[in-house]
Design a protein around this motif. Structure first.
Motif, PDB file in Angstrom:
ATOM      1  N   UNK A   1      32.572  34.009  51.187  1.00 16.21           N
ATOM      2  CA  UNK A   1      32.038  35.346  50.937  1.00 16.21           C
ATOM      3  C   UNK A   1      33.133  36.375  50.678  1.00 16.21           C
ATOM      4  N   UNK A   2      34.280  36.202  51.337  1.00 19.91           N
ATOM      5  CA  UNK A   2      35.344  37.193  51.166  1.00 19.91           C
ATOM      6  C   UNK A   2      36.379  36.793  50.113  1.00 19.91           C
ATOM      7  N   UNK A   3      36.204  35.613  49.490  1.00 17.99           N
ATOM      8  CA  UNK A   3      37.151  35.134  48.485  1.00 17.99           C
ATOM      9  C   UNK A   3      37.010  35.931  47.185  1.00 17.99           C
ATOM     10  N   UNK A   4      38.017  35.817  46.328  1.00 13.38           N
ATOM     11  CA  UNK A   4      38.016  36.481  45.033  1.00 13.38           C
ATOM     12  C   UNK A   4      37.325  35.574  44.008  1.00 13.38           C
ATOM     13  N   UNK A   5      36.204  36.031  43.465  1.00  9.05           N
ATOM     14  CA  UNK A   5      35.449  35.225  42.506  1.00  9.05           C
ATOM     15  C   UNK A   5      35.512  35.821  41.098  1.00  9.05           C
TER      16      UNK A   5
ATOM     17  N   UNK B   1      41.048  25.555  43.562  1.00  9.38           N
ATOM     18  CA  UNK B   1      40.820  25.233  42.150  1.00  9.38           C
ATOM     19  C   UNK B   1      40.659  26.464  41.275  1.00  9.38           C
ATOM     20  N   UNK B   2      40.218  27.577  41.872  1.00  7.71           N
ATOM     21  CA  UNK B   2      39.936  28.795  41.094  1.00  7.71           C
ATOM     22  C   UNK B   2      39.104  28.454  39.859  1.00  7.71           C
ATOM     23  N   UNK B   3      37.896  27.960  40.067  1.00  3.10           N
ATOM     24  CA  UNK B   3      37.098  27.424  38.962  1.00  3.10           C
ATOM     25  C   UNK B   3      36.559  28.478  38.010  1.00  3.10           C
TER      26      UNK B   3
END
Length: 578
Positions: free
Chosen positions: A338-342, A316-318
């Motif tokens: 934890x390792x995702x791009x936020x 979703x890339x919210x």
């Protein structure tokens, strides 16, 4: 409060005015008064949202989506069904019992459009708990997910319920996906227990019948009751806060004003709705506030499926996440999250329970973003205060009061205490309930001086208006954002003939924040912890059941015989835990 269709909208001015410290120190962050809400009812809001946002996605779930036009049309169809096929009229109550599915907003807004009063029911309720709510609210109809229909069957006879509408999980999806998912849930995963309710109507059939019928506008006013939201309030027990269309519309405007400024309007924001819509926080913030703003709400049906939840976030890339502290902690423990791009995440709001400072600090380290903490309670629709979303949060506080909200810190005589001193937090504003349903005595216990609400929480106020909760007068145990009242657990335990006395308290838990712990004085020495757990399983929802049961010789009491719950933990050293 009574009103007609031509009655002017009530004032949302705060009593204290702009001399209050939070207005003086942060006039840009928190204006003193919200702008007047255009809509006179939540039904009007749905109509206007469709007019403004049209074919944009409003809700998505299980691979399907509903646009704002879809919600407006389907809610009208469901309202027409309720009126013409079931004969329900303005003021009748209807229960909605389901997790986050796209049927929820359709059923919720359809019921309101028919002029009904919605009664939210937690799907985790036992038959006993659901029966108590039904007995109190006296609803004529219920909309229930098929997974929980067996509970309705057990309480149906002798209840006020005349009509049952049953939905399957994938009912808002198109074929053949709907049939495949529903078949898998029932026949493969065995998620649907057998039930027999001969006159029940399927949700899909209800919408078809409603589409062929004509909806009649019940002419709602701001003062009309929209929601009966069950809560333990100050003392526990079965009580429903009466929340009007005016309460809910104003609270979302109070809360969303600063969020709109934070998110901007250059793109449609995507918001993860992981908290259940039957909980008043997610209902007001997601189903009402973000919906009115035109956001795309991604409904998460089972956030405990952490692997699936993390995949939903990644896909979703919210722009925003609505969480509780414990869910935020669980996400951070997931390697993929934890390792995702936020970098695209612009706002994270923690509600429902206190945010642990360690969680907030770790979240900032992992995501690079702050968590905004606020405070509310069911009786205030629910949001009262929040850390301003476009300022760095002050960790350890619940922020400052919302616009058009006044607060006081008072003593036992309802007199203001000195600045910085602890006292009970009292709230006044357009979001405050009118009282408890059919319970004038309890209403009088919490409402005073023309509408001030006693929250039951002990708080302090900093010089610049930031609030800190220092204790819970109500002794509530907060399990993953859900309130557990010690008295309810104690009463359930003492229904067992082998129990003489019982005392309950909350103990820290890494995953749930707190969990119940039960101290028991035996009446019969043969009683075991396992036996008592099985007994309580039939009477209490899972989150209310004790994680630990300790048998003791006696309970600490006051000189009038009241159990001293805060002294229960002192028994651990001498207790024989089982």
């Amino acid at each position: 409060m009574t009103a007609s269709a031509n009655t002017p909208l009530p004032s949302a001015d705060p009593v204290g005015g702009e001399d209050r410290p939070w207005f003086k120190y942060y006039p840009e962050a928190v204006p003193s008064v919200i702008k007047t809400v255009e809509e006179r009812s939540l039904s009007d809001m749905v109509r206007n949202a469709a007019k403004h946002h049209g074919d944009k996605t409003a809700f998505s779930n299980l691979g399907g989506k509903l646009t704002f036009n879809d919600v407006d049309r389907l809610a009208t169809d469901f309202a027409a069904f309720l009126q013409t096929e079931l004969g329900l009229v303005k003021g009748d109550r209807i229960v909605i019992q389901m997790p986050n599915l796209m049927q929820f907003p359709v059923a919720f807004y359809g019921a309101l459009r028919a002029g009904l009063i919605v009664v939210n029911a937690n799907p985790l309720y036992t038959v006993t708990e659901l029966k108590e709510a039904v007995h109190d609210a006296q609803p004529r109809a219920i909309v229930v997910l098929s997974n929980f229909a067996f509970k309705v069957e057990e309480l149906l006879e002798g209840s006020s319920l005349e009509h049952v509408v049953i939905t399957d999980a994938a009912d808002m999806l198109s074929q053949p996906k709907r049939a495949i998912i529903n078949f898998a849930a029932d026949k493969i995963k065995h998620m649907v227990r057998k039930y027999s309710i001969p006159n029940a109507v399927s949700f899909v059939t209800a919408l078809k019948q409603g589409a062929a019928a004509t909806w009649k506008d019940p002419e709602l006013t701001p003062a009309d009751v929209a929601l009966l939201q069950y809560t333990g309030g100050t003392t526990g027990g079965t009580k429903a806060a009466i929340l009007s269309h005016w309460n809910l519309l104003n609270n979302q405007e109070q809360f969303m004003g600063q969020i709109r400024d934070t998110l901007g309007e250059e793109k449609q924001p995507v918001i993860i709705a992981a908290l259940p819509l039957y909980h008043v926080f997610a209902l007001t913030v997601n189903a009402i506030g973000f919906y009115r703003f035109g956001a795309h709400n991604v409904l998460v049906t089972n956030p405990r499926d952490l692997k699936g939840f993390v995949k939903t976030i990644h896909k979703s890339k919210p722009d925003g996440l609505m969480l509780v502290s414990t869910l935020a902690a669980a996400l951070m423990d997931n390697e993929d999250f934890a390792k995702d791009d936020h970098s695209g995440l612009r706002i994270t709001v923690a509600g429902g329970m206190a945010l642990r400072s360690s969680v907030g600090e770790r979240w900032k380290k992992i995501t690079g973003k702050d968590i905004t903490e606020g405070y509310g309670l069911t009786e205030a629709s629910p949001v009262v205060a929040v850390n301003p979303t476009h300022m760095p949060p002050r960790i350890g506080t619940i922020g400052i009061p919302l616009p058009s909200t006044d607060v006081r810190i008072v003593d036992e005589d309802h007199q203001d205490v000195e600045l910085g001193a602890p006292g009970e937090l009292a709230v006044l504003g357009p979001q405050v309930m009118s009282g408890y349903w059919n319970n004038p005595e309890e209403s009088a216990n919490v409402l005073f001086d023309g509408g001030w609400l006693l929250t039951g929480d002990i708080a302090t106020m900093d010089e610049d208006g930031f609030l800190r909760i220092v204790d819970r007068k109500k002794e509530i145990i907060v399990v993953s954002g859900f309130n557990v009242f010690p008295g309810e657990l104690e009463d359930a335990a003492m229904l067992n003939p082998k129990v003489s006395e019982a005392g309950a308290t909350g103990v820290p838990d890494e995953h749930a924040g707190e969990v119940p712990k039960l101290y028991v004085v035996k009446r019969d020495d043969s009683l075991t912890a396992d036996e008592l757990r099985k007994f309580l399983k039939k009477r209490l929802a899972g989150y209310k059941r004790p994680h630990q049961i300790v048998f003791v010789a006696e309970l600490p009491k006051t000189n009038v015989g009241k159990v001293l719950r805060r002294a229960l933990k002192d028994l651990d050293a001498e207790a024989a835990a089982e």
